[in-house]
Structure formats: structure tokens, C-alpha cells
Design a protein around this motif. Structure first.
Motif, PDB file in Angstrom:
ATOM      1  N   MET A   1      39.280 -51.722 -39.038  1.00  0.00           N
ATOM      2  CA  MET A   1      40.378 -50.956 -39.614  1.00  0.00           C
ATOM      3  C   MET A   1      41.694 -51.441 -39.037  1.00  0.00           C
ATOM      4  O   MET A   1      41.853 -51.582 -37.830  1.00  0.00           O
ATOM      5  N   GLY A   2      42.681 -51.699 -39.877  1.00  0.00           N
ATOM      6  CA  GLY A   2      43.944 -52.223 -39.411  1.00  0.00           C
ATOM      7  C   GLY A   2      44.799 -51.150 -38.777  1.00  0.00           C
ATOM      8  O   GLY A   2      44.613 -49.963 -39.000  1.00  0.00           O
ATOM      9  N   ARG A   3      45.743 -51.586 -37.992  1.00  0.00           N
ATOM     10  CA  ARG A   3      46.655 -50.677 -37.308  1.00  0.00           C
ATOM     11  C   ARG A   3      47.469 -49.885 -38.324  1.00  0.00           C
ATOM     12  O   ARG A   3      48.017 -50.430 -39.273  1.00  0.00           O
ATOM     13  N   ALA A   4      47.550 -48.575 -38.141  1.00  0.00           N
ATOM     14  CA  ALA A   4      48.299 -47.725 -39.052  1.00  0.00           C
ATOM     15  C   ALA A   4      49.786 -48.011 -38.921  1.00  0.00           C
ATOM     16  O   ALA A   4      50.276 -48.355 -37.853  1.00  0.00           O
ATOM     17  N   THR A   5      50.502 -47.860 -40.021  1.00  0.00           N
ATOM     18  CA  THR A   5      51.941 -48.029 -39.980  1.00  0.00           C
ATOM     19  C   THR A   5      52.560 -46.942 -39.119  1.00  0.00           C
ATOM     20  O   THR A   5      52.105 -45.803 -39.108  1.00  0.00           O
ATOM     21  N   GLU A   6      53.617 -47.284 -38.369  1.00  0.00           N
ATOM     22  CA  GLU A   6      54.256 -46.313 -37.493  1.00  0.00           C
ATOM     23  C   GLU A   6      54.663 -45.083 -38.291  1.00  0.00           C
ATOM     24  O   GLU A   6      55.219 -45.168 -39.381  1.00  0.00           O
ATOM     25  N   GLY A   7      54.401 -43.911 -37.707  1.00  0.00           N
ATOM     26  CA  GLY A   7      54.798 -42.674 -38.342  1.00  0.00           C
ATOM     27  C   GLY A   7      53.843 -42.194 -39.424  1.00  0.00           C
ATOM     28  O   GLY A   7      54.095 -41.185 -40.059  1.00  0.00           O
ATOM     29  N   THR A   8      52.752 -42.912 -39.657  1.00  0.00           N
ATOM     30  CA  THR A   8      51.771 -42.485 -40.651  1.00  0.00           C
ATOM     31  C   THR A   8      50.457 -42.191 -39.946  1.00  0.00           C
ATOM     32  O   THR A   8      50.211 -42.637 -38.831  1.00  0.00           O
ATOM     33  N   SER A   9      49.606 -41.422 -40.609  1.00  0.00           N
ATOM     34  CA  SER A   9      48.294 -41.146 -40.050  1.00  0.00           C
ATOM     35  C   SER A   9      47.261 -41.242 -41.149  1.00  0.00           C
ATOM     36  O   SER A   9      47.566 -41.056 -42.329  1.00  0.00           O
ATOM     37  N   SER A  10      46.035 -41.544 -40.780  1.00  0.00           N
ATOM     38  CA  SER A  10      44.971 -41.668 -41.751  1.00  0.00           C
ATOM     39  C   SER A  10      44.306 -40.316 -41.969  1.00  0.00           C
ATOM     40  O   SER A  10      44.470 -39.377 -41.176  1.00  0.00           O
ATOM     41  N   ALA A  11      43.526 -40.210 -43.032  1.00  0.00           N
ATOM     42  CA  ALA A  11      42.785 -38.981 -43.307  1.00  0.00           C
ATOM     43  C   ALA A  11      41.796 -38.693 -42.176  1.00  0.00           C
ATOM     44  O   ALA A  11      41.553 -37.531 -41.824  1.00  0.00           O
ATOM     45  N   VAL A  12      41.232 -39.750 -41.594  1.00  0.00           N
ATOM     46  CA  VAL A  12      40.291 -39.565 -40.482  1.00  0.00           C
ATOM     47  C   VAL A  12      40.997 -38.959 -39.278  1.00  0.00           C
ATOM     48  O   VAL A  12      40.500 -38.015 -38.645  1.00  0.00           O
ATOM     49  N   THR A  13      42.178 -39.483 -38.954  1.00  0.00           N
ATOM     50  CA  THR A  13      42.943 -38.959 -37.816  1.00  0.00           C
ATOM     51  C   THR A  13      43.336 -37.510 -38.057  1.00  0.00           C
ATOM     52  O   THR A  13      43.228 -36.665 -37.153  1.00  0.00           O
ATOM     53  N   ASP A  14      43.782 -37.212 -39.265  1.00  0.00           N
ATOM     54  CA  ASP A  14      44.158 -35.836 -39.605  1.00  0.00           C
ATOM     55  C   ASP A  14      42.964 -34.895 -39.434  1.00  0.00           C
ATOM     56  O   ASP A  14      43.099 -33.786 -38.907  1.00  0.00           O
ATOM     57  N   ALA A  15      41.789 -35.336 -39.886  1.00  0.00           N
ATOM     58  CA  ALA A  15      40.593 -34.498 -39.793  1.00  0.00           C
ATOM     59  C   ALA A  15      40.174 -34.287 -38.340  1.00  0.00           C
ATOM     60  O   ALA A  15      39.782 -33.173 -37.944  1.00  0.00           O
ATOM     61  N   LEU A  16      40.268 -35.331 -37.536  1.00  0.00           N
ATOM     62  CA  LEU A  16      39.903 -35.220 -36.126  1.00  0.00           C
ATOM     63  C   LEU A  16      40.860 -34.282 -35.389  1.00  0.00           C
ATOM     64  O   LEU A  16      40.439 -33.484 -34.537  1.00  0.00           O
ATOM     65  N   TRP A  17      42.152 -34.370 -35.714  1.00  0.00           N
ATOM     66  CA  TRP A  17      43.118 -33.467 -35.090  1.00  0.00           C
ATOM     67  C   TRP A  17      42.873 -32.029 -35.531  1.00  0.00           C
ATOM     68  O   TRP A  17      42.940 -31.099 -34.721  1.00  0.00           O
ATOM     69  N   LEU A  18      42.562 -31.817 -36.803  1.00  0.00           N
ATOM     70  CA  LEU A  18      42.294 -30.463 -37.280  1.00  0.00           C
ATOM     71  C   LEU A  18      41.094 -29.860 -36.556  1.00  0.00           C
ATOM     72  O   LEU A  18      41.108 -28.687 -36.159  1.00  0.00           O
ATOM     73  N   ASP A  19      40.052 -30.665 -36.361  1.00  0.00           N
ATOM     74  CA  ASP A  19      38.870 -30.183 -35.633  1.00  0.00           C
ATOM     75  C   ASP A  19      39.236 -29.840 -34.186  1.00  0.00           C
ATOM     76  O   ASP A  19      38.799 -28.802 -33.648  1.00  0.00           O
ATOM     77  N   THR A  20      40.051 -30.683 -33.555  1.00  0.00           N
ATOM     78  CA  THR A  20      40.484 -30.422 -32.174  1.00  0.00           C
ATOM     79  C   THR A  20      41.346 -29.167 -32.104  1.00  0.00           C
ATOM     80  O   THR A  20      41.205 -28.346 -31.188  1.00  0.00           O
ATOM     81  N   LEU A  21      42.246 -29.002 -33.077  1.00  0.00           N
ATOM     82  CA  LEU A  21      43.091 -27.809 -33.111  1.00  0.00           C
ATOM     83  C   LEU A  21      42.253 -26.549 -33.275  1.00  0.00           C
ATOM     84  O   LEU A  21      42.525 -25.524 -32.644  1.00  0.00           O
ATOM     85  N   HIS A  22      41.221 -26.612 -34.097  1.00  0.00           N
ATOM     86  CA  HIS A  22      40.323 -25.470 -34.261  1.00  0.00           C
ATOM     87  C   HIS A  22      39.682 -25.090 -32.933  1.00  0.00           C
ATOM     88  O   HIS A  22      39.557 -23.901 -32.602  1.00  0.00           O
ATOM     89  N   ARG A  23      39.269 -26.080 -32.171  1.00  0.00           N
ATOM     90  CA  ARG A  23      38.645 -25.824 -30.869  1.00  0.00           C
ATOM     91  C   ARG A  23      39.648 -25.201 -29.900  1.00  0.00           C
ATOM     92  O   ARG A  23      39.321 -24.273 -29.151  1.00  0.00           O
ATOM     93  N   ILE A  24      40.889 -25.716 -29.914  1.00  0.00           N
ATOM     94  CA  ILE A  24      41.925 -25.160 -29.047  1.00  0.00           C
ATOM     95  C   ILE A  24      42.200 -23.701 -29.414  1.00  0.00           C
ATOM     96  O   ILE A  24      42.268 -22.818 -28.549  1.00  0.00           O
TER      97      ILE A  24
END
Length: 206
Positions: free
Chosen positions: A1-24
Motif C-alpha cells: 500500500m502506498g503512502r497516503a497523501t498528507e492530510g488524508t486518511s484511508s477507510a482502513v485508518t478511519d475504521a481502526l480509529w473508530l474502533d479505538t475511540l469506541h474502546r476509549i
């Protein structure tokens, strides 16, 4: 997977953060509810006693002060929830991000008999070009992992001319391995996470 453009995020990253936020949030929810109940109980005592003309202020003040303290805790946790549940403004201010995550992680850890402290000038960390989701994911996931691994955790700001970061030390436990999905998602945004014997270091791109 190529490096994401600065200031953008992938759907995978968004999903992982949402899961982490739920745990917090799941961990902080009990403390938030407890503080709200404390405010309600203490204000009811103040109200009932204030209705009696012969009750001196000294019999009310300690309950009013307790309500003020608990309301302060409610406001702090609620503001953190509001900030973290919305898309992070970019470029991300790292100091504000770390403080907001800490506002939720610290009380939850304390209720579980654990201690989390923050040291250093987080306001001096400046901003990062990494996406909001990736930066939140790195800080949130690593703090949760550290708290799970140790009863005493210290987070400190690491100031560098080019790449700022934070260091999370575990005083009575070994650093957990970094989940490969977390490592890949954050690395794609230019964030480096390194697990040492008893610490986790996170370095952010400018």
C-alpha cells in the motif's frame, strides 16, 4: 500500500480509529456517568438544605464545592468526547490531541487502580501533516495498550527540530507488541511507532 497523501486518511485508518475511540469511550463512560450522578446528588443536597432558613452556609458549602469539582470533570471529559468524535481539524495540533485523549484515558485508568501521568510541554509539539485519523489512532491505541500492560504509565513530549513525538513509559510492565494493522496504517501516514522493552515511542511527520 502506498503512502497516503498528507492530510488524508484511508477507510482502513478511519475504521481502526473508530474502533479505538469506541474502546476509549467504553472505559470513560462509567467515570462520566459517576461524575454526573455526583453532581446531581450534591446539588440535591444543596437544594434541600438551602430551603431551610436556619441551615448555615457551612452546612451546604462542602456539597456545593463537591458538585463544582465533579461538574469540572464532566465538562473536561465531555469536551474531549466532542473533539475526538468529530473529524480532526488539519493540520493536527499534537499537544491538543494528546491532552484530549488523556482527559478520557486518565480517569478511566484511575478508576481501575492504574496511574497515568503526562509530562512536558505538549503545546510545543506543534502540528503534524499526518491525517487526523492516523494521529488519533497512534496516540489513542498506544496509550490504551500501555495502560493495559502496566499499572503506572508516564507520557512525555519529545521535541525535535524536524519530527516531534511522544514517549510512553511503562514502569512495571513490558511494552506490548504493536498490532500490525495499527503499524501499517500509521506508517502509511508517515507516523513511526517503535516498541522498546518498556516504552513506546511515536514520531510524527511535520
Amino acid at each position: 500500500m502506498g503512502r497516503a497523501t498528507e492530510g488524508t486518511s484511508s477507510a482502513v485508518t478511519d475504521a481502526l480509529w473508530l474502533d479505538t475511540l469506541h474502546r476509549i469511550c467504553a472505559r470513560a463512560a462509567h467515570e462520566l456517568k459517576g461524575a454526573l450522578n455526583g453532581v446531581a446528588v450534591n446539588l440535591e443536597v444543596v437544594r434541600s438544605r438551602a430551603e431551610k432558613p436556619d441551615v448555615p452556609a457551612s452546612k451546604v458549602s462542602k456539597f456545593a464545592n463537591a458538585a463544582v469539582d465533579q461538574l469540572g470533570a464532566v465538562i473536561t471529559m465531555t469536551e474531549a468526547l466532542l473533539v475526538l468524535s468529530r473529524p480532526m481539524r488539519e493540520p493536527v495540533e499534537l499537544g491538543s490531541l494528546v491532552v484530549r485523549v488523556g482527559d478520557l484515558v486518565v480517569p478511566a485508568a484511575r478508576a481501575d487502580g492504574r496511574r497515568v501521568t503526562f509530562e512536558g510541554e505538549y503545546g510545543d509539539l506543534g502540528v503534524t501533516s499526518a491525517s487526523g485519523s492516523a494521529a488519533c489512532l497512534a496516540v489513542g491505541w498506544c496509550l490504551l495498550a500501555a495502560v493495559d500492560a502496566s499499572s503506572s504509565v508516564r507520557c512525555s513530549a519529545v521535541l525535535g527540530e524536524s519530527e516531534p513525538g511522544i514517549r510512553i513509559e511503562m514502569h512495571d510492565g513490558d511494552a506490548p507488541p504493536i498490532d500490525p494493522e495499527i503499524a501499517a496504517a500509521t506508517a502509511d501516514a508517515g507516523i513511526r511507532i517503535v516498541a522498546e522493552s518498556s516504552a513506546i515511542s511515536i514520531t510524527f511527520p511535520r
